[in-house]
Design an enzyme around this catalytic site. Sequence first.
Site, mmCIF file in Angstrom:
data_model
loop_
_atom_site.group_PDB
_atom_site.id
_atom_site.type_symbol
_atom_site.label_atom_id
_atom_site.label_comp_id
_atom_site.label_asym_id
_atom_site.label_seq_id
_atom_site.Cartn_x
_atom_site.Cartn_y
_atom_site.Cartn_z
ATOM 1 N N HIS A 30 0.813 -1.216 0.000
ATOM 2 C CA HIS A 30 0.000 0.000 0.000
ATOM 3 C C HIS A 30 0.844 1.263 0.000
ATOM 4 C CE1 HIS A 30 -3.196 -2.878 0.646
ATOM 5 N NE2 HIS A 30 -3.906 -1.983 -0.009
ATOM 6 N N ARG B 4 -10.639 4.173 -1.356
ATOM 7 C CA ARG B 4 -10.126 3.336 -0.260
ATOM 8 C C ARG B 4 -10.408 4.053 1.066
ATOM 9 N NH1 ARG B 4 -5.849 2.010 -4.267
ATOM 10 N NH2 ARG B 4 -5.553 -0.245 -4.267
ATOM 11 N N ARG C 84 -15.485 2.015 -0.966
ATOM 12 C CA ARG C 84 -15.238 0.679 -0.420
ATOM 13 C C ARG C 84 -15.253 0.760 1.099
ATOM 14 N NH1 ARG C 84 -9.759 -2.414 -1.647
ATOM 15 N NH2 ARG C 84 -8.923 -0.852 -0.214
ATOM 16 N N GLU D 113 -11.320 -10.718 -4.760
ATOM 17 C CA GLU D 113 -9.878 -10.612 -4.501
ATOM 18 C C GLU D 113 -9.330 -11.799 -3.722
ATOM 19 O OE1 GLU D 113 -8.993 -6.916 -2.548
ATOM 20 O OE2 GLU D 113 -10.623 -7.091 -1.129
ATOM 21 N N ASN E 253 -4.613 -6.998 -6.925
ATOM 22 C CA ASN E 253 -3.450 -6.987 -6.023
ATOM 23 C C ASN E 253 -3.553 -8.136 -5.021
ATOM 24 O OD1 ASN E 253 -2.998 -4.581 -7.317
ATOM 25 N ND2 ASN E 253 -3.874 -3.354 -5.678
ATOM 26 N N ASP E 254 -4.724 -8.231 -4.410
ATOM 27 C CA ASP E 254 -4.901 -9.311 -3.444
ATOM 28 C C ASP E 254 -5.156 -10.642 -4.139
ATOM 29 O OD1 ASP E 254 -4.477 -8.305 -0.858
ATOM 30 O OD2 ASP E 254 -6.274 -7.083 -1.078
ATOM 31 N N ARG F 84 2.266 -9.543 -0.610
ATOM 32 C CA ARG F 84 2.498 -8.441 -1.566
ATOM 33 C C ARG F 84 3.397 -7.351 -0.996
ATOM 34 N NH1 ARG F 84 -3.607 -5.821 -1.650
ATOM 35 N NH2 ARG F 84 -2.683 -3.852 -2.248
ATOM 36 N N CYS G 297 -9.963 -3.046 -10.414
ATOM 37 C CA CYS G 297 -9.484 -1.855 -9.698
ATOM 38 C C CYS G 297 -8.124 -2.086 -9.049
ATOM 39 C CB CYS G 297 -10.506 -1.393 -8.670
ATOM 40 S SG CYS G 297 -10.762 -2.589 -7.347
HETATM 41 C C1 PEP Z 1 -6.706 -5.039 -4.707
HETATM 42 O O1 PEP Z 1 -6.494 -5.876 -3.828
HETATM 43 O O2 PEP Z 1 -6.424 -5.206 -5.907
HETATM 44 C C2 PEP Z 1 -7.320 -3.746 -4.357
HETATM 45 C C3 PEP Z 1 -7.685 -2.898 -5.283
HETATM 46 O O3 PEP Z 1 -7.424 -3.444 -3.036
HETATM 47 P P1 PEP Z 1 -6.182 -2.995 -2.138
HETATM 48 O O4 PEP Z 1 -5.017 -2.781 -3.053
HETATM 49 O O5 PEP Z 1 -6.571 -1.765 -1.413
HETATM 50 O O6 PEP Z 1 -5.998 -4.168 -1.240
HETATM 51 MG MG MG Z 2 -7.392 -5.628 -1.908
#
Ligand code: PEP
Ligand code: MG
Length: 590
Positions: free
Chosen positions: A213, A320, A357, A456, A479-480, A490, A527
């Site tokens: 993040h 977020r 979210r 995710e 991402n997740d 990650r 996203c």
């Molecule tokens: C993701 O996991 O791709 C996402 C958009 O949420 P975050 O990156 O905030 O976990």
């Molecule tokens: Mg996520």
Amino acid sequence: MTFSIHGLAVSRGVAIGRAVLVASSRVDVAHYFIEAGEVAAEIDRVRAARDAVVDEIHRVQDSVATMGPKEAPQELAALLDVHLMLLQDVELIAGVKHWITDRLYNAEWALTTQLEVIARHFDEMEDAYLRERKADLEQIVERVLRAMKGAASPVEHPAHRVRKQSQQDLLLDDTVDVPLVLVAHDLSPADMLQFKKSVFAGFITDVGGRTSHTAIVARSMDIPAVVGARTCSQLVRQDDWVIIDGDAGVVIVDPSPIILAEYGFKQRQGELERGRLQRLLHTPAVTMDGEKVQLLANIEMPEDAQSALKAGALGVGLFRSEFLFMGRQGKLPDEEEQYQAYRRAVEGMQGLPVTIRTVDVGADKPLDETIRDDAHLNPALGLRAIRWSLADPAMFLTQLRAILRAAAHGQVRLLVPMLAHAREIRQTLAHIDQARAMLDNRGVAYGSVQLGAMIEVPAAALSLNLFLKHFDFLSIGTNDLIQYTLAIDRADESVAHLYDPLHPAVLRLVADTIAESRRQGKDVCVCGEMAGDTSLTRLLLGMGLRSFSMHPAQILAVKQEILRSDAGKLALMAARVMDAEDPAAQLALG
Ligand code: PEP
Ligand code: MG
């Protein structure tokens, strides 16, 4: 001597400037430049705070003197002497004066900068006793900083006073007014928020992954950054000249004039390219064969709505909301504060949809530096996102009511992170009903919202019917999804090389989610960071994706890819990539 350090490229572009080393716990002190006329007042501020701490220590010394050896051991008296001595330390005082007078740093920044300089000297000492005095120094500096917090700064925090200079100016004058790059071992996402308001032209951290993040917030700020640079904060010294190549993930320390000139050129080229992309601002995102694509923005704070609009986003695909909850010493925002924040975002988007979210804290997004999640072995698999919300119904209901109320002011879509179980879906929907009922009881106005789930977790991507039955739209958090599919943290740079958006398993889950949602007539968006990666735009289009949400700074580059694409032909290409043993190689072939 010039040397380079390799890390992970997280944010594009080149930054050239002097290094400012900051310990992560101290990042949330304000960093801004003062005016030359404010130097004396700023030095007085430090002096007054130091005198207050000295007085405080004298008072403790007086009371210690009246105690017996049992209540106040000898060591305590000795420690107080050491603290007094450190407060009078010539190097500390002279250094702070130097940063304020010669560099025009504000008092807190000067103090923490000088602390880093002296702390280095302590680290290098052979004598273990002296080395340990570093902790004492840190303690007294923290106390002076706290004393300064009580006495407000005479100048307001002019975050806009960022000094920008051309490469030529840099070469001519390297003493004052040069851009600064922040070097830290680690920065939390909350640090980054603070950092967003400050003066740095780029940053480097020792730890972190490409989709941690911290990296995500850097990308949203559109400033060059390198994370996962391992020992960088130990190798770079305060004030060293550094180049950050955010595209290659390289940091060059103490560059020669030739290297400096080369990167200055690259920096200008980047700026020109961005200027060229601006021409696409008002061009609709439509492929060559007429497929319309929706480009949305990811934001962290309500004020980011402005950059979303400026980049031509057709709405917010991911707000977020957890960033409203972080760095507040555990005191969470109440319903009114959240409602006002969501309302600002909704009104800021001027009628365009805003996807809020629900809070996603945990893992690498601790609520607070002081409550980092070290207690759990695998925070990424622990109580985060919807799990955290469902574990604290009062907090969750407060947020839901605030979002529903903001929906009275514009188009709001409510998005729920990290769902995996039918039970969680049922509980979430029940909480939303309950939040509505509570507002009805209070007679408070609220609006209708579309409900969405993030896909995710692989379990969710493999049980799409469950999700499509209960939700109006899906949003794929790649991402997740990548983290959990490939079992790699990650935020951990040591496994960053295994983080692969093109792994066949990831591609299969993403493609199936897009295809099934479309088949059932439901909106689907990506996203995660994949949406803003121009090297993947054509592939995602080929999978049938027509809604992308990304940092505002990435929108025009992705639009350029879309304008050059023929969606019909890309479907075949995507099928080939998904069938290939080496999807990356196949994607490169086109
Ligand atoms: C993701 O996991 O791709 C996402 C958009 O949420 P975050 O990156 O905030 O976990
Ligand atoms: Mg996520």
